[in-house]
Design a protein around this motif. Structure first.
Motif, PDB file in Angstrom:
ATOM      1  N   SER A   1       4.505  17.735 109.697  1.00 30.65           N
ATOM      2  CA  SER A   1       5.690  18.394 109.138  1.00 30.65           C
ATOM      3  C   SER A   1       6.740  18.681 110.205  1.00 30.65           C
ATOM      4  CB  SER A   1       5.292  19.691 108.446  1.00 30.65           C
ATOM      5  OG  SER A   1       4.418  19.407 107.381  1.00 30.65           O
ATOM      6  N   ILE A   2       6.312  19.122 111.365  1.00 33.77           N
ATOM      7  CA  ILE A   2       7.247  19.389 112.464  1.00 33.77           C
ATOM      8  C   ILE A   2       8.018  18.122 112.812  1.00 33.77           C
ATOM      9  CG2 ILE A   2       7.344  19.861 114.952  1.00 33.77           C
ATOM     10  CD1 ILE A   2       5.029  21.939 114.389  1.00 33.77           C
ATOM     11  N   ILE A   3       7.318  17.008 112.868  1.00 35.39           N
ATOM     12  CA  ILE A   3       7.975  15.737 113.184  1.00 35.39           C
ATOM     13  C   ILE A   3       8.910  15.316 112.055  1.00 35.39           C
ATOM     14  CG2 ILE A   3       7.570  13.267 113.548  1.00 35.39           C
ATOM     15  CD1 ILE A   3       4.961  14.202 115.073  1.00 35.39           C
ATOM     16  N   GLN A   4       8.469  15.433 110.803  1.00 39.05           N
ATOM     17  CA  GLN A   4       9.307  15.039 109.668  1.00 39.05           C
ATOM     18  C   GLN A   4      10.551  15.910 109.550  1.00 39.05           C
ATOM     19  OE1 GLN A   4       9.370  12.469 107.298  1.00 39.05           O
ATOM     20  NE2 GLN A   4       7.971  11.670 108.851  1.00 39.05           N
ATOM     21  N   LEU A   5      10.367  17.231 109.684  1.00 35.62           N
ATOM     22  CA  LEU A   5      11.467  18.163 109.467  1.00 35.62           C
ATOM     23  C   LEU A   5      12.279  18.429 110.730  1.00 35.62           C
ATOM     24  CD1 LEU A   5       9.669  20.686 107.095  1.00 35.62           C
ATOM     25  CD2 LEU A   5      10.992  18.635 106.507  1.00 35.62           C
TER      26      LEU A   5
ATOM     27  N   VAL B   1       5.721  26.254 109.329  1.00 35.18           N
ATOM     28  CA  VAL B   1       4.458  26.959 109.119  1.00 35.18           C
ATOM     29  C   VAL B   1       3.798  26.580 107.792  1.00 35.18           C
ATOM     30  CG1 VAL B   1       5.167  28.951 110.515  1.00 35.18           C
ATOM     31  CG2 VAL B   1       5.614  28.946 108.056  1.00 35.18           C
ATOM     32  N   THR B   2       2.505  26.840 107.715  1.00 37.19           N
ATOM     33  CA  THR B   2       1.753  26.622 106.486  1.00 37.19           C
ATOM     34  C   THR B   2       2.016  27.780 105.533  1.00 37.19           C
ATOM     35  OG1 THR B   2       0.023  25.584 107.809  1.00 37.19           O
ATOM     36  CG2 THR B   2      -0.544  26.193 105.539  1.00 37.19           C
ATOM     37  N   LYS B   3       2.449  27.478 104.321  1.00 36.11           N
ATOM     38  CA  LYS B   3       2.662  28.513 103.304  1.00 36.11           C
ATOM     39  C   LYS B   3       1.522  28.534 102.297  1.00 36.11           C
ATOM     40  CE  LYS B   3       5.928  30.153  99.787  1.00 36.11           C
ATOM     41  NZ  LYS B   3       5.040  31.224  99.480  1.00 36.11           N
ATOM     42  N   PHE B   4       0.982  27.344 101.957  1.00 31.92           N
ATOM     43  CA  PHE B   4       0.015  27.277 100.863  1.00 31.92           C
ATOM     44  C   PHE B   4      -0.889  26.067 101.052  1.00 31.92           C
ATOM     45  CE2 PHE B   4      -1.107  25.475  96.706  1.00 31.92           C
ATOM     46  CZ  PHE B   4      -1.705  26.567  96.092  1.00 31.92           C
ATOM     47  N   ILE B   5      -2.162  26.278 100.779  1.00 30.40           N
ATOM     48  CA  ILE B   5      -3.112  25.169 100.698  1.00 30.40           C
ATOM     49  C   ILE B   5      -3.845  25.324  99.375  1.00 30.40           C
ATOM     50  CG2 ILE B   5      -5.164  24.079 101.686  1.00 30.40           C
ATOM     51  CD1 ILE B   5      -4.287  25.028 104.432  1.00 30.40           C
ATOM     52  N   SER B   6      -3.786  24.284  98.544  1.00 30.40           N
ATOM     53  CA  SER B   6      -4.431  24.333  97.232  1.00 30.40           C
ATOM     54  C   SER B   6      -5.938  24.318  97.382  1.00 30.40           C
ATOM     55  CB  SER B   6      -3.991  23.142  96.378  1.00 30.40           C
ATOM     56  OG  SER B   6      -4.533  21.937  96.892  1.00 30.40           O
ATOM     57  N   GLU B   7      -6.624  24.355  96.252  1.00 33.12           N
ATOM     58  CA  GLU B   7      -8.080  24.253  96.331  1.00 33.12           C
ATOM     59  C   GLU B   7      -8.468  22.961  97.017  1.00 33.12           C
ATOM     60  OE1 GLU B   7      -9.567  22.354  92.137  1.00 33.12           O
ATOM     61  OE2 GLU B   7      -9.215  24.502  92.218  1.00 33.12           O
ATOM     62  N   ILE B   8      -9.585  23.021  97.668  1.00 31.98           N
ATOM     63  CA  ILE B   8     -10.078  21.868  98.406  1.00 31.98           C
ATOM     64  C   ILE B   8     -11.335  21.360  97.729  1.00 31.98           C
ATOM     65  CG2 ILE B   8      -9.079  22.549 100.600  1.00 31.98           C
ATOM     66  CD1 ILE B   8     -11.755  23.798 101.317  1.00 31.98           C
ATOM     67  N   ASP B   9     -11.629  20.110  97.937  1.00 34.00           N
ATOM     68  CA  ASP B   9     -12.785  19.500  97.290  1.00 34.00           C
ATOM     69  C   ASP B   9     -13.628  18.787  98.343  1.00 34.00           C
ATOM     70  OD1 ASP B   9     -14.592  18.378  95.540  1.00 34.00           O
ATOM     71  OD2 ASP B   9     -13.193  16.905  94.723  1.00 34.00           O
ATOM     72  N   PHE B  10     -14.725  19.451  98.742  1.00 27.47           N
ATOM     73  CA  PHE B  10     -15.665  18.821  99.661  1.00 27.47           C
ATOM     74  C   PHE B  10     -16.490  17.819  98.863  1.00 27.47           C
ATOM     75  CE2 PHE B  10     -14.776  22.730 101.968  1.00 27.47           C
ATOM     76  CZ  PHE B  10     -14.721  22.297 103.277  1.00 27.47           C
ATOM     77  N   GLN B  11     -16.417  16.549  99.222  1.00 26.61           N
ATOM     78  CA  GLN B  11     -17.095  15.507  98.467  1.00 26.61           C
ATOM     79  C   GLN B  11     -18.318  14.967  99.187  1.00 26.61           C
ATOM     80  OE1 GLN B  11     -14.158  12.646  97.158  1.00 26.61           O
ATOM     81  NE2 GLN B  11     -12.710  14.286  96.782  1.00 26.61           N
ATOM     82  N   SER B  12     -18.312  15.043 100.503  1.00 32.59           N
ATOM     83  CA  SER B  12     -19.467  14.618 101.296  1.00 32.59           C
ATOM     84  C   SER B  12     -19.404  15.348 102.628  1.00 32.59           C
ATOM     85  CB  SER B  12     -19.483  13.094 101.500  1.00 32.59           C
ATOM     86  OG  SER B  12     -18.384  12.680 102.264  1.00 32.59           O
TER      87      SER B  12
ATOM     88  N   SER C   1       9.876  25.142 106.666  1.00 29.47           N
ATOM     89  CA  SER C   1      10.728  25.135 107.847  1.00 29.47           C
ATOM     90  C   SER C   1      11.377  26.514 107.975  1.00 29.47           C
ATOM     91  CB  SER C   1      11.804  24.058 107.670  1.00 29.47           C
ATOM     92  OG  SER C   1      12.683  24.026 108.752  1.00 29.47           O
ATOM     93  N   LEU C   2      11.301  27.123 109.169  1.00 30.19           N
ATOM     94  CA  LEU C   2      11.848  28.456 109.392  1.00 30.19           C
ATOM     95  C   LEU C   2      13.010  28.421 110.381  1.00 30.19           C
ATOM     96  CD1 LEU C   2       8.543  30.511 109.824  1.00 30.19           C
ATOM     97  CD2 LEU C   2       9.850  30.127 107.715  1.00 30.19           C
ATOM     98  N   ASP C   3      13.890  29.420 110.250  1.00 28.20           N
ATOM     99  CA  ASP C   3      14.956  29.583 111.231  1.00 28.20           C
ATOM    100  C   ASP C   3      14.466  30.517 112.341  1.00 28.20           C
ATOM    101  OD1 ASP C   3      15.193  32.241 110.302  1.00 28.20           O
ATOM    102  OD2 ASP C   3      17.018  31.828 109.145  1.00 28.20           O
TER     103      ASP C   3
END
Length: 130
Positions: free
Chosen positions: A37-41, A47-58, A105-107
């Motif tokens: 994100s830093i590179i893209q923006l 900073v990280t605002k939100f991470i949805s549920e995660i799914d451990f598959q293996s 992205s923050l100021d």
């Protein structure tokens, strides 16, 4: 999905069951999402605002090589939404998937800062424009 980073699962990355500790994997995912994100923006104050549920598959064990894939889902006004997949490099078996990671992205005052981006840019293309 583009897989940008590889990690080698070492003894210090294991839980008491001898498999990759989920917290370590989430740390790696958060770091990869932040760097992407830093590179893209083009803003180190992202900073990280939100991470949805995660799914451990293996799981992964000591000696496995895993790779972390990131893909842009959408560009918001001041945010970037990503999805992530981590897989075993050798077997291609998915270890975990995360549907949404929202980076903001923050100021200089820590407030959301519009970034003006609408599509994925590659550093090599930015350099070619200069």
């Amino acid at each position: 999905m583009r897989f940008h980073t590889r990690k080698w699962v070492k003894p210090e990355d294991l839980n008491p069951n001898g498999t990759l500790f989920g917290g370590r994997l989430l740390e790696w995912i958060d770091e990869e999402a932040a760097l992407y994100s830093i590179i893209q923006l083009e803003n180190q104050k992202t900073v990280t605002k939100f991470i949805s549920e995660i799914d451990f598959q293996s799981s992964a064990v000591q000696g496995d090589i895993i790779e972390i894939g990131i893909e842009v889902v959408k560009f918001g006004k001041a945010s970037l939404t990503l999805k992530c997949e981590v897989r075993n490099k050798m077997t291609r078996k998915t270890i975990i998937s995360v549907d949404r990671i929202v980076m903001v992205s923050l100021d200089e005052n820590g407030q959301a800062k519009p970034h003006g981006k609408t599509e994925v840019e590659y550093v090599k293309n930015r350099l070619a424009e200069d």
